[in-house]
Design a protein around this motif. Structure first.
Motif, PDB file in Angstrom:
ATOM      1  N   UNK A 193       0.856  -1.059  -0.002  1.00  0.00           N
ATOM      2  CA  UNK A 193      -0.166  -0.048   0.036  1.00  0.00           C
ATOM      3  C   UNK A 193       0.893   1.133  -0.154  1.00  0.00           C
ATOM      4  N   UNK A 194       0.377   2.324  -0.475  1.00  0.00           N
ATOM      5  CA  UNK A 194       1.000   3.298  -0.880  1.00  0.00           C
ATOM      6  C   UNK A 194       0.511   4.732  -0.249  1.00  0.00           C
ATOM      7  N   UNK A 195       1.049   5.932  -0.002  1.00  0.00           N
ATOM      8  CA  UNK A 195       0.428   7.192   0.173  1.00  0.00           C
ATOM      9  C   UNK A 195       1.189   7.937  -1.012  1.00  0.00           C
ATOM     10  N   UNK A 196       0.123   8.655  -1.703  1.00  0.00           N
ATOM     11  CA  UNK A 196       0.874   9.356  -2.982  1.00  0.00           C
ATOM     12  C   UNK A 196       0.902  10.942  -2.203  1.00  0.00           C
ATOM     13  N   UNK A 197       1.908  11.563  -2.402  1.00  0.00           N
ATOM     14  CA  UNK A 197       2.148  12.762  -2.050  1.00  0.00           C
ATOM     15  C   UNK A 197       2.497  13.641  -3.143  1.00  0.00           C
ATOM     16  N   UNK A 198       1.611  14.153  -3.996  1.00  0.00           N
ATOM     17  CA  UNK A 198       1.880  14.790  -5.195  1.00  0.00           C
ATOM     18  C   UNK A 198       2.643  13.814  -6.103  1.00  0.00           C
ATOM     19  N   UNK A 199       3.837  13.944  -6.653  1.00  0.00           N
ATOM     20  CA  UNK A 199       4.141  12.888  -7.719  1.00  0.00           C
ATOM     21  C   UNK A 199       5.152  11.787  -6.763  1.00  0.00           C
ATOM     22  N   UNK A 200       5.189  12.257  -5.536  1.00  0.00           N
ATOM     23  CA  UNK A 200       6.004  11.047  -4.917  1.00  0.00           C
ATOM     24  C   UNK A 200       5.280   9.997  -4.108  1.00  0.00           C
ATOM     25  N   UNK A 201       5.649   8.666  -4.028  1.00  0.00           N
ATOM     26  CA  UNK A 201       4.819   7.549  -3.345  1.00  0.00           C
ATOM     27  C   UNK A 201       5.694   7.033  -2.290  1.00  0.00           C
ATOM     28  N   UNK A 202       5.060   7.045  -1.129  1.00  0.00           N
ATOM     29  CA  UNK A 202       5.626   6.586   0.185  1.00  0.00           C
ATOM     30  C   UNK A 202       5.032   5.308   0.617  1.00  0.00           C
ATOM     31  N   UNK A 203       5.666   4.044   0.761  1.00  0.00           N
ATOM     32  CA  UNK A 203       5.296   2.937   1.170  1.00  0.00           C
ATOM     33  C   UNK A 203       4.731   3.167   2.532  1.00  0.00           C
ATOM     34  N   UNK A 204       3.449   2.294   2.697  1.00  0.00           N
ATOM     35  CA  UNK A 204       2.871   2.483   4.225  1.00  0.00           C
ATOM     36  C   UNK A 204       3.678   1.555   4.932  1.00  0.00           C
ATOM     37  N   UNK A 205       3.796   1.778   6.073  1.00  0.00           N
ATOM     38  CA  UNK A 205       4.240   1.060   7.075  1.00  0.00           C
ATOM     39  C   UNK A 205       3.480   1.381   8.692  1.00  0.00           C
ATOM     40  N   UNK A 206       3.374   0.430   9.544  1.00  0.00           N
ATOM     41  CA  UNK A 206       3.002   0.747  10.892  1.00  0.00           C
ATOM     42  C   UNK A 206       3.681   1.934  11.658  1.00  0.00           C
ATOM     43  N   UNK A 207       3.037   2.977  11.989  1.00  0.00           N
ATOM     44  CA  UNK A 207       3.697   4.243  12.628  1.00  0.00           C
ATOM     45  C   UNK A 207       3.955   5.235  11.721  1.00  0.00           C
ATOM     46  N   UNK A 208       3.429   5.045  10.335  1.00  0.00           N
ATOM     47  CA  UNK A 208       3.839   6.299   9.389  1.00  0.00           C
ATOM     48  C   UNK A 208       2.665   7.280   9.589  1.00  0.00           C
ATOM     49  N   UNK A 209       3.067   8.519   9.580  1.00  0.00           N
ATOM     50  CA  UNK A 209       1.927   9.592   9.834  1.00  0.00           C
ATOM     51  C   UNK A 209       1.564   9.803   8.254  1.00  0.00           C
ATOM     52  N   UNK A 210       0.339   9.581   8.175  1.00  0.00           N
ATOM     53  CA  UNK A 210      -0.208  10.361   6.656  1.00  0.00           C
ATOM     54  C   UNK A 210      -0.716  11.758   6.995  1.00  0.00           C
ATOM     55  N   UNK A 211      -0.596  12.448   5.801  1.00  0.00           N
ATOM     56  CA  UNK A 211      -1.298  13.730   5.939  1.00  0.00           C
ATOM     57  C   UNK A 211      -2.234  14.216   5.285  1.00  0.00           C
ATOM     58  N   UNK A 212      -2.936  15.413   5.633  1.00  0.00           N
ATOM     59  CA  UNK A 212      -3.998  15.830   4.605  1.00  0.00           C
ATOM     60  C   UNK A 212      -3.561  16.018   3.217  1.00  0.00           C
ATOM     61  N   UNK A 213      -4.482  15.447   2.275  1.00  0.00           N
ATOM     62  CA  UNK A 213      -4.160  15.273   0.975  1.00  0.00           C
ATOM     63  C   UNK A 213      -3.549  14.316   0.339  1.00  0.00           C
ATOM     64  N   UNK A 214      -3.121  13.307   1.113  1.00  0.00           N
ATOM     65  CA  UNK A 214      -2.343  12.192   0.693  1.00  0.00           C
ATOM     66  C   UNK A 214      -3.562  11.158   0.041  1.00  0.00           C
ATOM     67  N   UNK A 215      -3.100  10.612  -0.926  1.00  0.00           N
ATOM     68  CA  UNK A 215      -3.906   9.483  -1.538  1.00  0.00           C
ATOM     69  C   UNK A 215      -3.289   8.068  -1.116  1.00  0.00           C
ATOM     70  N   UNK A 216      -4.378   7.375  -0.556  1.00  0.00           N
ATOM     71  CA  UNK A 216      -3.904   6.163  -0.129  1.00  0.00           C
ATOM     72  C   UNK A 216      -4.193   4.934  -1.244  1.00  0.00           C
ATOM     73  N   UNK A 217      -3.686   4.234  -1.596  1.00  0.00           N
ATOM     74  CA  UNK A 217      -3.749   3.083  -2.651  1.00  0.00           C
ATOM     75  C   UNK A 217      -3.203   1.918  -2.056  1.00  0.00           C
ATOM     76  N   UNK A 218      -4.194   0.843  -2.319  1.00  0.00           N
ATOM     77  CA  UNK A 218      -3.976  -0.489  -1.795  1.00  0.00           C
ATOM     78  C   UNK A 218      -3.776  -1.301  -3.197  1.00  0.00           C
ATOM     79  N   UNK A 219      -3.180  -2.114  -3.064  1.00  0.00           N
ATOM     80  CA  UNK A 219      -3.236  -3.223  -4.228  1.00  0.00           C
ATOM     81  C   UNK A 219      -3.760  -4.638  -3.876  1.00  0.00           C
ATOM     82  N   UNK A 220      -3.709  -5.677  -4.654  1.00  0.00           N
ATOM     83  CA  UNK A 220      -4.217  -6.742  -4.673  1.00  0.00           C
ATOM     84  C   UNK A 220      -3.735  -7.512  -3.013  1.00  0.00           C
TER      85      UNK A 220
END
Length: 77
Positions: A1-28
């Motif tokens: 799963x990823x948090x897209x921040x503009x053109x950057x993608x951050x891999x989600x992990x336990x404890x990661x703080x998401x931000x307003x306007x992040x786009x969360x994408x999950x895969x199969x």
């Protein structure tokens, strides 16, 4: 799963703080649980896309506001 921040993608992990306007994408075969400051949670299921449009938290329950934009898939709250 990823948090897209503009053109950057951050891999989600336990404890990661998401931000307003992040786009969360999950895969199969993946899902994400977001736990908000007030203790409420949202589960984003596989193959979903959710934009975190607005977070407003206050100690006063009447002044809390969260807006999620479900673009694809399913969420449970």
């Amino acid at each position: 799963a990823w948090a897209r921040r503009g053109s950057n993608a951050v891999a989600l992990a336990v404890g990661l703080i998401v931000r307003q306007s992040d786009r969360i994408e999950t895969e199969l075969s993946s899902k994400v649980m977001l736990i908000f400051n007030d203790g409420n949670s949202v589960v984003i299921t596989e193959r979903s896309v959710v934009e975190l449009s607005q977070f407003n938290f206050s100690d006063e329950i009447t002044k809390r506001n969260t807006l999620l934009h479900l673009m694809k898939g399913k969420v449970r709250s």
